[in-house]
Each structure stands twice: as structure tokens, then as C-alpha cells.
Design a protein around this motif. Structure first.
Motif, PDB file in Angstrom:
ATOM      1  N   ASP A  78       0.933  -1.136  -0.076  1.00 39.00           N
ATOM      2  CA  ASP A  78       0.125  -0.032   0.174  1.00 39.00           C
ATOM      3  C   ASP A  78       0.867   1.155   0.079  1.00 39.00           C
ATOM      4  O   ASP A  78       1.888   1.302   0.786  1.00 39.00           O
ATOM      5  N   ILE A  79       0.446   2.245  -0.873  1.00 36.07           N
ATOM      6  CA  ILE A  79       1.353   3.220  -1.084  1.00 36.07           C
ATOM      7  C   ILE A  79       0.476   4.676  -0.947  1.00 36.07           C
ATOM      8  O   ILE A  79      -0.694   4.646  -1.655  1.00 36.07           O
ATOM      9  N   SER A  80       0.963   5.569  -0.367  1.00 40.04           N
ATOM     10  CA  SER A  80       0.014   7.016  -0.351  1.00 40.04           C
ATOM     11  C   SER A  80       1.149   8.082  -0.641  1.00 40.04           C
ATOM     12  O   SER A  80       2.374   7.757  -0.255  1.00 40.04           O
ATOM     13  N   LEU A  81       0.759   8.975  -1.735  1.00 42.05           N
ATOM     14  CA  LEU A  81       1.616   9.842  -2.321  1.00 42.05           C
ATOM     15  C   LEU A  81       1.080  11.461  -1.776  1.00 42.05           C
ATOM     16  O   LEU A  81      -0.004  11.486  -1.826  1.00 42.05           O
ATOM     17  N   VAL A  82       2.030  12.207  -1.488  1.00 43.98           N
ATOM     18  CA  VAL A  82       1.732  13.655  -1.170  1.00 43.98           C
ATOM     19  C   VAL A  82       2.637  14.314  -1.739  1.00 43.98           C
ATOM     20  O   VAL A  82       3.883  14.615  -1.572  1.00 43.98           O
ATOM     21  N   PRO A  83       2.273  15.239  -3.076  1.00 36.72           N
ATOM     22  CA  PRO A  83       3.021  15.949  -3.616  1.00 36.72           C
ATOM     23  C   PRO A  83       2.843  17.441  -3.275  1.00 36.72           C
ATOM     24  O   PRO A  83       1.793  18.014  -2.946  1.00 36.72           O
ATOM     25  N   ASN A  84       4.175  17.928  -3.170  1.00 39.87           N
ATOM     26  CA  ASN A  84       4.096  19.749  -2.782  1.00 39.87           C
ATOM     27  C   ASN A  84       4.866  20.240  -3.721  1.00 39.87           C
ATOM     28  O   ASN A  84       5.999  19.965  -3.722  1.00 39.87           O
ATOM     29  N   ALA A  99      10.626  26.342  -9.233  1.00 38.98           N
ATOM     30  CA  ALA A  99       9.830  25.771  -8.246  1.00 38.98           C
ATOM     31  C   ALA A  99      10.327  24.470  -7.907  1.00 38.98           C
ATOM     32  O   ALA A  99      11.388  23.708  -8.753  1.00 38.98           O
ATOM     33  N   GLU A 100      10.227  24.005  -6.747  1.00 37.04           N
ATOM     34  CA  GLU A 100      10.621  22.668  -6.213  1.00 37.04           C
ATOM     35  C   GLU A 100       9.549  21.820  -5.947  1.00 37.04           C
ATOM     36  O   GLU A 100       8.675  22.121  -5.208  1.00 37.04           O
ATOM     37  N   LEU A 101       9.466  20.388  -6.468  1.00 40.36           N
ATOM     38  CA  LEU A 101       8.561  19.327  -6.240  1.00 40.36           C
ATOM     39  C   LEU A 101       9.138  18.551  -5.261  1.00 40.36           C
ATOM     40  O   LEU A 101      10.209  17.821  -5.519  1.00 40.36           O
ATOM     41  N   ASN A 102       8.239  18.352  -4.149  1.00 36.32           N
ATOM     42  CA  ASN A 102       8.524  17.259  -3.153  1.00 36.32           C
ATOM     43  C   ASN A 102       7.424  16.363  -3.251  1.00 36.32           C
ATOM     44  O   ASN A 102       6.119  16.733  -3.069  1.00 36.32           O
ATOM     45  N   LEU A 103       8.050  15.126  -3.489  1.00 39.96           N
ATOM     46  CA  LEU A 103       7.007  13.875  -3.460  1.00 39.96           C
ATOM     47  C   LEU A 103       7.286  12.971  -2.413  1.00 39.96           C
ATOM     48  O   LEU A 103       8.399  12.542  -2.291  1.00 39.96           O
ATOM     49  N   ARG A 142       5.545  18.656 -15.648  1.00 42.61           N
ATOM     50  CA  ARG A 142       5.323  17.375 -16.054  1.00 42.61           C
ATOM     51  C   ARG A 142       6.445  16.356 -15.865  1.00 42.61           C
ATOM     52  O   ARG A 142       6.568  15.242 -15.392  1.00 42.61           O
ATOM     53  N   ASP A 143       7.749  16.971 -16.323  1.00 38.22           N
ATOM     54  CA  ASP A 143       8.883  16.203 -16.270  1.00 38.22           C
ATOM     55  C   ASP A 143       9.443  16.052 -14.986  1.00 38.22           C
ATOM     56  O   ASP A 143       9.997  14.970 -14.662  1.00 38.22           O
ATOM     57  N   ALA A 144       9.325  17.106 -14.131  1.00 42.35           N
ATOM     58  CA  ALA A 144       9.713  17.143 -12.794  1.00 42.35           C
ATOM     59  C   ALA A 144       8.816  15.731 -11.968  1.00 42.35           C
ATOM     60  O   ALA A 144       9.258  14.951 -11.300  1.00 42.35           O
ATOM     61  N   TYR A 145       7.646  15.878 -12.469  1.00 42.56           N
ATOM     62  CA  TYR A 145       6.662  14.730 -11.579  1.00 42.56           C
ATOM     63  C   TYR A 145       7.097  13.382 -12.269  1.00 42.56           C
ATOM     64  O   TYR A 145       7.357  12.562 -11.501  1.00 42.56           O
ATOM     65  N   ASP A 146       7.480  13.363 -13.472  1.00 42.09           N
ATOM     66  CA  ASP A 146       7.792  12.143 -14.167  1.00 42.09           C
ATOM     67  C   ASP A 146       9.191  11.459 -13.408  1.00 42.09           C
ATOM     68  O   ASP A 146       9.393  10.339 -13.040  1.00 42.09           O
ATOM     69  N   ARG A 147      10.147  12.374 -13.175  1.00 41.29           N
ATOM     70  CA  ARG A 147      11.477  12.106 -12.583  1.00 41.29           C
ATOM     71  C   ARG A 147      11.275  11.584 -11.332  1.00 41.29           C
ATOM     72  O   ARG A 147      11.754  10.615 -10.802  1.00 41.29           O
ATOM     73  N   SER A 148      10.358  12.349 -10.406  1.00 41.23           N
ATOM     74  CA  SER A 148      10.245  12.030  -8.993  1.00 41.23           C
ATOM     75  C   SER A 148       9.458  10.693  -8.874  1.00 41.23           C
ATOM     76  O   SER A 148       9.688   9.709  -8.027  1.00 41.23           O
TER      77      SER A 148
END
Length: 174
Positions: A78-84, A99-103, A142-148
Motif C-alpha cells: 500500500d502506498i500513499s503519495l503527497v506531492p507539494n 519551483a521545487e517539487l517534493n513527492l 510534468r517532467d519533474a513529476y515523471d522524474r520524481s
């Protein structure tokens, strides 16, 4: 006949370390005959909400299952994700330029009795530019999300593999 004078000292050190490596107890993490390779296909990866969760689940499925999904899984994940997203660079006109994406992903591996045998949190931090073109900014985000997602899936796979490789008898008995 090759001259040993031309072989640098660092080359000898590398050669020596490669010959001593098998004696130190080194074992591959993702080999065909490792406990992880035999146990990962027995993990059912539960659905993760949202598009980002779907991408993460698909990446994990690609890493866990070589011959299809398990018919009778022994574990569930089970996994839960929290992106900021945080605005970092501020221009003179008070607009953000970076901007910085923390996943953050919280995961729990459970045996078939429902007991948690492994749980943890992994985080991925990526950055992207906020440009004057909205399209370019969207593509960068989108690329930052994909890399994360790739980083998180690799880390979860590594941690679950380490769990199975530590003590396979205990891991499968739990």
C-alpha cells in the motif's frame, strides 16, 4: 608483450579490488536467483489514487513482475503519495521563476494476515523552471513529476528487495 610500466597504479588497485570483491560477502540485489527476484513477483501492488499514483504503480509493476501479476500473492503493498510544489526563485516583479517539487511516498508491505512487515517513507525532490511560456512551464513541471515518480519507484523497489534479501526465511514466514 604488454609493458607493466604503462599500467597505472589505479588500474592495479581496481584489479585487486575486483578479485577481492567475491570474498567480502557481496551479493547482487536484483539477480535471477536472489531471494528478492523470487519474492517480488509475489507482492500485490494495490491501486494508488490519482494519475500520479497510477504512474507510480505502473513503474512498480514493471519492476516487480517479470512473468505477469501474481495469481496468489503473499504480500500486499500500500502506498500513499503527497506531492507539494514550492515556489523558490522570485523575480523583481514578485513572479516565481523556479519551483521545487517534493513527492513523499508512505509505503507499507503487509503479509497475507494483514500484519505490516515493512513500512517507511521515501522522498524525491526535483526542480523545474517557471517560464513566461505556460506550455513550457507545464512541460517542465510534468517532467519533474515523471522524474520524481521514477526515483520513488526505484527507492521502494530497492527497499523491498533489501527486505527480502536480508533474511528470506523470516520474510516469507511472516
Amino acid at each position: 608483450m604488454p609493458s607493466f610500466k604503462k599500467f597505472p597504479l589505479a588500474g592495479w588497485g581496481l584489479l585487486l579490488s575486483l578479485t577481492l570483491l567475491p570474498g567480502c560477502g557481496y551479493q547482487p540485489l536484483h539477480g535471477a536467483n536472489t531471494p528478492a527476484a523470487q519474492q517480488l513477483p509475489l507482492v500485490q501492488i494495490n491501486n494508488i489514487p490519482d494519475r500520479l499514483g497510477q504512474q507510480l504503480r505502473n513503474n512498480l509493476i514493471d519492476k516487480f513482475y517479470r512473468d505477469g501479476r501474481p495469481a496468489s500473492p503473499e504480500y500486499t503493498l500500500d502506498i500513499s503519495l503527497v506531492p507539494n510544489v514550492y515556489k523558490l526563485g522570485i523575480a523583481l516583479d514578485d513572479s516565481a521563476t523556479r519551483a521545487e517539487l517534493n513527492l513523499v511516498a508512505n509505503y507499507t508491505l503487509r503479509n497475507m494476515q494483514g500484519a505490516a512487515v515493512l513500512s517507511g517513507t521515501t522522498t524525491s525532490v526535483t526542480n523545474f523552471n517557471i517560464l513566461s511560456s505556460q506550455y513550457a512551464t507545464l512541460i517542465g513541471e510534468r517532467d519533474a513529476y515523471d522524474r520524481s515518480v521514477v526515483q520513488v519507484s526505484e527507492d521502494i523497489t530497492r527497499r523491498v528487495s533489501l527486505f527480502f534479501n536480508r533474511d528470506p526465511v523470516t520474510a516469507s514466514a511472516q
